[in-house]
Scaffold this motif. Structure first.
Motif, PDB file in Angstrom:
ATOM      1  N   GLU A  66     -42.415 -17.415 -93.851  1.00 19.06           N
ATOM      2  CA  GLU A  66     -41.726 -18.548 -93.234  1.00 19.06           C
ATOM      3  C   GLU A  66     -42.671 -19.689 -92.886  1.00 19.06           C
ATOM      4  N   ARG A  74     -47.126 -17.926-100.339  1.00 21.67           N
ATOM      5  CA  ARG A  74     -45.793 -17.531 -99.892  1.00 21.67           C
ATOM      6  C   ARG A  74     -45.227 -16.445-100.810  1.00 21.67           C
ATOM      7  N   LEU A  95     -35.012 -13.809 -94.664  1.00 18.59           N
ATOM      8  CA  LEU A  95     -35.644 -14.845 -95.472  1.00 18.59           C
ATOM      9  C   LEU A  95     -34.661 -15.578 -96.383  1.00 18.59           C
ATOM     10  N   HIS A  98     -34.620 -19.126 -95.495  1.00 21.55           N
ATOM     11  CA  HIS A  98     -35.801 -19.957 -95.720  1.00 21.55           C
ATOM     12  C   HIS A  98     -35.520 -20.948 -96.843  1.00 21.55           C
TER      13      HIS A  98
END
Length: 204
Positions: A66, A74, A95, A98
């Motif tokens: 995040e 990432r 997630l 995200h």
């Protein structure tokens, strides 16, 4: 810039100020995997998760995903979530919200039977492509051409390039620039330049 360079030059790759601190143990873990060719991500993550506990491992990896602002870092952290056991599923579900890894989270949940096959829409797929290509561009722009080829035949590649300027991802400009400079298909390279022009015009 290599993944190693990105992780060492930007050791605290946080998002917006005040959004939180990147877990240092996760950064060290991922850096060890990147720097050591003998270190397998799965083995390193499983050993670390056993040490800190699966729930803590999942939470820290999700927090890293995040907060990290570079696509290669990432994605590596996201991949690591696969190896922390059941708590990884709950973290992946989180997630989905995200802005950049959401499509990857959805695809993971589909693959593991938690969501129906049609849960990943066309816009999600395009964002996932943008995230993947941005990660490649951040390491070596030459990789973007090979990455683009994995999206399909020439027609599909043209379609992707023509639509990328619409994707709300900070790495799209670098991706389009790489395609415009390096792709051997002159028509596709021209399409990338046209898409890049649209992107820049839309951003003023």
């Amino acid at each position: 810039m290599s993944t190693i360079d990105a992780m060492t030059a930007n050791p605290d790759p946080a998002g917006a100020p005040g959004s939180g601190e990147v877990p240092e143990d996760v950064r060290r873990l991922l850096l060890r995997v990147v720097k050591n060719s003998d270190a397998r991500l799965e083995d390193e993550v499983r050993a670390w998760a056993e040490e800190v506990g699966p729930e803590q491992a999942a939470d820290r990896l999700a927090a890293f995903v995040e907060l990290a602002d570079l696509s290669p870092i990432r994605q590596l952290a996201f991949q690591a979530l696969t190896f922390v056991g059941e708590p990884g599923g709950a973290a992946v579900q989180r997630l989905r919200e995200h802005p950049f890894t959401g499509p990857f989270a959805t695809a993971w949940l589909i693959q593991h039977g938690h969501l129906p096959d049609d849960a990943l829409g066309p816009s999600d797929e395009l964002l996932a492509i943008a995230e993947s290509l941005a990660a490649m561009a951040a390491i070596d722009a030459a990789n973007v051409v090979a990455g683009l080829r994995t999206t399909g035949d020439g027609g599909r590649q043209h379609e992707v390039v023509a639509q990328l300027w619409r994707v709300p991802h900070p790495g799209v400009a670098d991706v389009l620039d790489a395609v415009s400079r390096a792709h051997p298909d002159k028509g596709l390279a021209k399409e990338a330049r046209r898409s890049l022009h649209k992107l820049r015009s839309s951003r003023g």
